[in-house]
Scaffold this motif. Structure first.
Motif, mmCIF file in Angstrom:
data_model
loop_
_atom_site.group_PDB
_atom_site.id
_atom_site.type_symbol
_atom_site.label_atom_id
_atom_site.label_comp_id
_atom_site.label_asym_id
_atom_site.label_seq_id
_atom_site.Cartn_x
_atom_site.Cartn_y
_atom_site.Cartn_z
ATOM 1 N N ARG A 63 -1.113 4.400 -1.331
ATOM 2 C CA ARG A 63 -2.475 4.278 -0.841
ATOM 3 C C ARG A 63 -2.505 4.614 0.645
ATOM 4 O O ARG A 63 -1.536 4.356 1.362
ATOM 5 N N ALA A 117 0.832 -1.209 0.000
ATOM 6 C CA ALA A 117 0.000 0.000 0.000
ATOM 7 C C ALA A 117 0.860 1.250 0.000
ATOM 8 O O ALA A 117 0.549 2.239 -0.697
ATOM 9 N N THR A 122 -5.763 -3.972 -0.312
ATOM 10 C CA THR A 122 -4.517 -4.380 -0.961
ATOM 11 C C THR A 122 -4.214 -5.844 -0.657
ATOM 12 O O THR A 122 -3.786 -6.600 -1.541
#
Length: 504
Positions: free
Chosen positions: A474, A469, A482
């Motif tokens: 993210r 991530a 994820t």
């Protein structure tokens, strides 16, 4: 060379400690004539040898022959430190080479009981080159798939340590023994004595175990059973005669040593490898996670999401490698250290005996980041098992390889590569069970291609979902999504063809 110490165990006392009073048949090499005062004409050398002979009752610094330890036939060689400090001369080399040749001919393991100060200075370079003879003889035995065990006594130094001792497959040490390449009279004056002790060498990963004398016979018996060749005393290994119930060769009832034939153990005498690939190690059973309100009956179902799979693998209550090994083996025999000065307490390696007596080598991660020394120890274990024809079990459980600066300096990449190569080259079957975290390449290095199984409390991923991530920029709130994308759950691993089954 060190002076003799009367309180030290003699060569024959060391043998008797393992075989009992009637379990050893001595052999002798073909006789060799030496010039007066040896190859260098060292004044007083013949007189010194005669005094040593009178004091010890031995003709040389090594005795060797065949015997039985527990229920296992083997060739034993034992150093007599009272004979010129257990030093290696030309006639010592004759006996050592003959001992290795005897093990090769009889297809028996070699057990060396070492106590030596090194090469014999009164024979100069002739003595020093005996180390090359020993190394060549040990190599022939290794190529024939026969194990070598060394028990290092006090003291074990110099070339004897660097060949017969440290060159063995398994090195056991008696407590308090002086062990090291540099003897007490040639090391720096300010050197730490602990580094030259059995305990110090164990801490540095150069010795597999420090074993009290009263436990030595049982420990060596277990090792002989585990390493093979798997023929008990009473059976007939290739090369033993029909009237040889111990598997140790003919025994003269008069007690006279048996003379070995000239030329035994020449390089062309090595027989082919004796074993076909053994059956694969059985897959361990899954162990239950202790019940708790937060994770009820965790092993009864599979995780529904990637996030749950990771959480269950990281649960502190989940059984670790120690519990799995205790459940799998009746006897465990650790191999300790990478032989390069490193150890990793987060990786357990060794050989074990199952309840039915079957031998299996094991490499087990304990849930920590595996260090370079751990990977090198794993590779050492797998290569030894492969050479001896013993199946291998690996337990995978690591967040990944150690990635700190110290690990990089210690050669993390090369160590991981060595482990990948050891499994790829193995001719014996390797069985893998993933019992927790399967963190990227640091875990994959120990996984058997085509024979990896997983528990319901495990996951395996190319990268940790948190790191994935972060790389994808993210937010933390998307870590679960994820994890789902990575398809790291046990059932995903089976669907992807990575795992053969879910155990439990």
């Amino acid at each position: 060379m060190p002076d003799e110490t009367p309180a030290r165990m003699t060569a024959r006392e060391a043998v008797t400690l393992l075989t009992g009073p009637a379990g050893f048949a001595e052999h002798l090499p073909p006789p060799r004539e030496l010039p007066a005062d040896g190859p260098l004409g060292w004044a007083g050398y013949d007189a010194a040898r005669e005094r040593a002979r009178t004091r010890t009752g031995e003709e040389e610094s090594v005795v060797y022959g065949t015997g039985v330890v527990g229920d296992r036939a083997c060739v034993l060689l034992s150093f007599e430190f009272g004979f010129l400090g257990g030093s290696l001369g030309q006639r010592t080399g004759d006996r050592l080479e003959a001992a290795y040749a005897l093990a090769l001919t009889r297809r028996l393991p070699l057990l060396a009981l070492v106590a030596t100060g090194g090469s014999r200075m009164q024979e100069g370079m002739v003595a020093l080159t005996q180390l090359q003879r020993v190394a060549a003889a040990a190599t022939r035995l290794r190529e024939a798939g026969l194990p070598q065990i060394a028990v290092v006594r006090d003291p074990t130094t110099g070339g004897g340590w660097a060949t017969v001792g440290a060159g063995a497959d398994v090195v056991l040490a008696l407590p308090g023994a002086q062990v090291g390449f540099a003897g007490s009279r040639v090391r720096p004056a300010d050197a730490d004595p602990y580094a030259y002790s059995a305990e110090g060498q164990f801490a540095a990963g150069q010795v597999d175990a420090v074993v009290p004398a009263d436990e030595l016979a049982a420990t060596v018996t277990h090792w002989l059973r585990a390493l093979g060749p798997h023929v008990a005393a009473g059976a007939q290994p290739s090369g033993t005669g029909p009237h040889d119930p111990s598997g140790a060769g003919p025994h003269d009832p008069s007690g006279a040593p048996e003379a070995d034939a000239p030329g035994a153990g020449a390089p062309d005498a090595a027989p082919p490898r004796p074993h076909d690939p053994p059956p694969a190690a059985p897959v361990p059973r899954a162990l239950p996670v202790p019940s708790a309100p937060a994770v009820p009956s965790a092993t009864a179902r599979l995780p529904e999401t990637g996030r749950e799979a990771v959480a269950r693998a990281r649960d502190a209550r989940r059984p670790r490698a120690e519990a799995y090994l205790a459940d799998y083996f009746a006897v465990r025999l650790p191999l300790h250290g990478d032989r390069c000065g490193g150890t990793d307490p987060g990786l357990l390696c060794g050989f074990g005996l199952r309840a039915d007596g079957g031998a299996v080598a094991y490499v087990a991660q304990c849930g920590t980041a595996t260090r370079p020394a751990g990977y090198r120890t794993a590779a050492r274990t797998i290569r030894l098992a492969d050479r001896l024809g013993v199946p291998v079990l690996t337990l995978v459980d690591t967040p990944g390889a150690a990635n700190d600066a110290e690990a990089e300096r210690a050669g993390a990449g090369a160590a991981i590569a060595e482990t990948f190569a050891a499994i790829a080259a193995a001719r014996v079957p390797v069985t893998t069970l993933v019992i927790g975290e399967g963190g990227s390449g640091g875990a994959l290095a120990l996984a058997a291609p085509g024979n990896t199984h997983v528990t319901a409390d495990s996951y395996f991923s190319v990268i940790a979902p948190e790191l994935a991530a972060a790389i994808l920029k993210r937010p933390p709130s998307e870590t679960g999504a994820t994890a789902d994308q990575l398809r790291l759950r046990p059932q995903d691993l089976v669907d992807l063809g990575f795992a053969r089954s879910i155990v439990g």
